[in-house]
Design an enzyme around this catalytic site. Structure first.
Site, PDB file in Angstrom:
ATOM      1  N   TRP A 144      -1.723  -7.261  -9.590  1.00 44.57           N
ATOM      2  CA  TRP A 144      -2.143  -6.245  -8.237  1.00 44.57           C
ATOM      3  C   TRP A 144      -2.980  -4.924  -9.013  1.00 44.57           C
ATOM      4  O   TRP A 144      -3.504  -4.503  -8.918  1.00 44.57           O
ATOM      5  CB  TRP A 144      -1.348  -5.791  -7.668  1.00 44.57           C
ATOM      6  CG  TRP A 144      -0.416  -7.146  -6.374  1.00 44.57           C
ATOM      7  CD1 TRP A 144       0.754  -7.603  -6.499  1.00 44.57           C
ATOM      8  CD2 TRP A 144      -1.356  -7.696  -5.680  1.00 44.57           C
ATOM      9  NE1 TRP A 144       0.763  -9.056  -5.383  1.00 44.57           N
ATOM     10  CE2 TRP A 144      -0.650  -8.828  -5.185  1.00 44.57           C
ATOM     11  CE3 TRP A 144      -2.765  -7.586  -5.145  1.00 44.57           C
ATOM     12  CZ2 TRP A 144      -0.836  -9.778  -4.083  1.00 44.57           C
ATOM     13  CZ3 TRP A 144      -2.922  -8.457  -4.164  1.00 44.57           C
ATOM     14  CH2 TRP A 144      -2.332  -9.382  -4.005  1.00 44.57           C
TER      15      TRP A 144
ATOM     16  N   ASP B   5       0.942   2.215  -6.991  1.00 45.46           N
ATOM     17  CA  ASP B   5       0.829   1.215  -5.842  1.00 45.46           C
ATOM     18  C   ASP B   5       2.147   0.741  -5.916  1.00 45.46           C
ATOM     19  O   ASP B   5       2.776   0.242  -6.823  1.00 45.46           O
ATOM     20  CB  ASP B   5       0.189   0.044  -6.172  1.00 45.46           C
ATOM     21  CG  ASP B   5       0.317  -1.100  -5.795  1.00 45.46           C
ATOM     22  OD1 ASP B   5       0.818  -0.576  -4.510  1.00 45.46           O
ATOM     23  OD2 ASP B   5      -0.013  -2.463  -5.540  1.00 45.46           O
TER      24      ASP B   5
ATOM     25  N   LYS C 129       6.728  -4.899   3.915  1.00 46.69           N
ATOM     26  CA  LYS C 129       7.762  -5.639   2.546  1.00 46.69           C
ATOM     27  C   LYS C 129       9.119  -4.567   3.458  1.00 46.69           C
ATOM     28  O   LYS C 129       9.875  -5.174   4.026  1.00 46.69           O
ATOM     29  CB  LYS C 129       7.766  -5.779   1.618  1.00 46.69           C
ATOM     30  CG  LYS C 129       6.430  -5.951   1.206  1.00 46.69           C
ATOM     31  CD  LYS C 129       5.741  -5.955   0.021  1.00 46.69           C
ATOM     32  CE  LYS C 129       3.976  -6.759  -0.619  1.00 46.69           C
ATOM     33  NZ  LYS C 129       4.481  -7.812  -0.635  1.00 46.69           N
TER      34      LYS C 129
HETATM   35  N1  PMP Z   1      -0.245  -4.214  -4.734  1.00 48.90           N
HETATM   36  C1  PMP Z   1       1.441  -4.865  -4.603  1.00 48.90           C
HETATM   37  C2  PMP Z   1       1.877  -4.074  -5.433  1.00 48.90           C
HETATM   38  C3  PMP Z   1       1.532  -6.293  -3.859  1.00 48.90           C
HETATM   39  O1  PMP Z   1       3.007  -7.035  -4.216  1.00 48.90           O
HETATM   40  C4  PMP Z   1       0.569  -6.271  -2.687  1.00 48.90           C
HETATM   41  C5  PMP Z   1       0.891  -7.628  -2.048  1.00 48.90           C
HETATM   42  N2  PMP Z   1       1.793  -8.046  -1.708  1.00 48.90           N
HETATM   43  C6  PMP Z   1      -1.062  -5.786  -3.065  1.00 48.90           C
HETATM   44  C7  PMP Z   1      -0.734  -4.519  -3.702  1.00 48.90           C
HETATM   45  C8  PMP Z   1      -1.837  -6.146  -1.704  1.00 48.90           C
HETATM   46  O2  PMP Z   1      -1.285  -5.817  -0.316  1.00 48.90           O
HETATM   47  P1  PMP Z   1      -1.910  -5.896   0.748  1.00 48.90           P
HETATM   48  O3  PMP Z   1      -2.615  -7.346   1.047  1.00 48.90           O
HETATM   49  O4  PMP Z   1      -1.685  -5.093   1.623  1.00 48.90           O
HETATM   50  O5  PMP Z   1      -3.588  -5.860   1.303  1.00 48.90           O
END
Ligand code: PMP
Length: 355
Positions: free
Chosen positions: A100, A167, A191
């Site tokens: 991520w 994030d 989450k």
């Molecule tokens: N950052 C983290 C730490 C995540 O766990 C996730 C998705 N599990 C994301 C970003 C991406 O999120 P999204 O699917 O809402 O774009």
């Protein structure tokens, strides 16, 4: 009975699901569904106001922070942050703790210069890297507070004297955190906050005011703040689910109280895994996540059998991410300790069978 350990979208409290269901049929005695009301009408305006003020209250945000409910997931924020804050000749610092954070870094490269200032790639992202100093002049520092895929999490935040962007998709409101240390926090809701479809962005006013670029309004944080998350049609249903789930969190005593429970849940599972000869956890002890516990089996041929055994006991959502394989048990706010105890029993019974 199912015990849902999914990484996200993930478990929501039964009470919240019941309230969502009721609102789909008849919201606030209006004889209309939450799904069929104008976002400019009083009912949805009230939902938005409460969903925003609950974030402010539960995060204990100082008055100079704005809260937005946007669409597009945390992934859109990867791009929107540099789009708003970074210019071609400027640099932004990113800490690499896995997938991520890398996606966020890559998005920045389209708008300015991304500099990776720390990384745990050398050991397969099994720890949280130390941030020494930063020699470059950077517009902001970005990091991922909890690494959902690898199961690592910050305890001590890397706070240097530049705007801090975090994030927090997988650990926002999961424990006591001083959000006033940060300039921008973002999180997909799916989450700990509510159903998928809403993204929470929290911005400090001084950071917002530092934006100088001309942008189409839909990509411009200033326009979203001015429009109170209603620049265009907001994710009404997801926002409603978030509001109900945040009300539930408040009833539980907020992030501080739930944080104690989350710690107990994580300690229970990690100590069972530490006692086991068949299962191992790869993440360094000081970097272990309270939210996503990743583990694997020392006899890989037994992986499938373990998943099937767990499923037969009602334990679902523990298959690891396709990159890391093995298993991942996500222990988000709505998951009770009793579910963790069931998983511990499953681990122990499986080990006895194969011991
Ligand atoms: N950052 C983290 C730490 C995540 O766990 C996730 C998705 N599990 C994301 C970003 C991406 O999120 P999204 O699917 O809402 O774009």
């Amino acid at each position: 009975m199912k015990y849902n350990f999914s990484a996200g979208p993930s478990i929501l409290p039964k009470q919240v699901l019941d309230n969502i269901a009721a609102g789909i049929i008849n919201i606030e005695g209006s004889e209309l569904s939450i799904l069929e009301l104008s976002h400019r009408g009083p009912i949805i305006q009230k939902v938005r106001n409460e969903a925003v003020s609950l974030i402010k209250e539960l995060c204990h945000l100082p008055d100079d922070y704005h809260v937005l409910y946007l669409q597009g997931g945390a992934t859109t924020q990867f791009a929107m942050i540099p789009q708003n804050f970074l210019s071609v000749n400027e640099k932004a610092a990113y800490i690499d703790t896995g997938v991520w954070s890398q996606k966020a870094t890559k998005a920045a490269s389209y708008y300015g210069k991304d500099v990776t200032v720390a990384s745990s790639a050398d050991e397969d992202y099994s720890y949280i890297p130390e941030l020494g100093g930063i020699s470059d002049n950077v517009r902001y520092l970005h990091f991922t507070s909890n690494n959902t895929i690898y199961g690592s999490q910050y305890t001590n935040y890397p706070l240097i004297d530049v705007p801090i962007v975090v994030d927090m998709s997988s650990d926002i409101l999961s424990r006591s955190i001083d959000y006033s240390k940060f300039d921008l926090i973002y999180a997909g809701a799916q989450k700990n906050i509510g159903p998928a479809g809403a993204t929470i962005v929290i911005i400090k006013d001084s950071f917002l005011k530092s934006i100088t670029k001309e942008l189409p309004s839909i990509y411009d944080y200033r326009a979203h703040v001015k429009g109170d998350s209603m620049l265009n049609t907001p994710p009404v249903f997801a926002m409603y689910g978030c509001m109900l789930n945040l009300q539930w969190l408040k009833e539980q005593g907020g992030a501080e109280a739930i944080g104690q429970k989350n710690k107990e849940k994580a300690d229970t599972l990690y100590s069972a895994l530490d006692r086991s000869d068949l299962f191992v956890t790869k993440v360094r002890k000081d970097s272990r996540s309270q939210m996503n516990v990743t583990f694997s089996i020392t006899v890989p041929e037994l992986e499938e059998e373990f998943l099937n055994f767990a499923a037969s006991e009602g334990v679902v959502g523990i298959k690891g991410h396709r990159l890391t394989k093995g298993f991942r048990a996500s222990l988000y706010n709505a998951l009770p300790l009793s579910s963790v105890k069931v998983l511990v029993q499953v681990v122990q019974h499986f080990e006895q069978k194969h011991g």
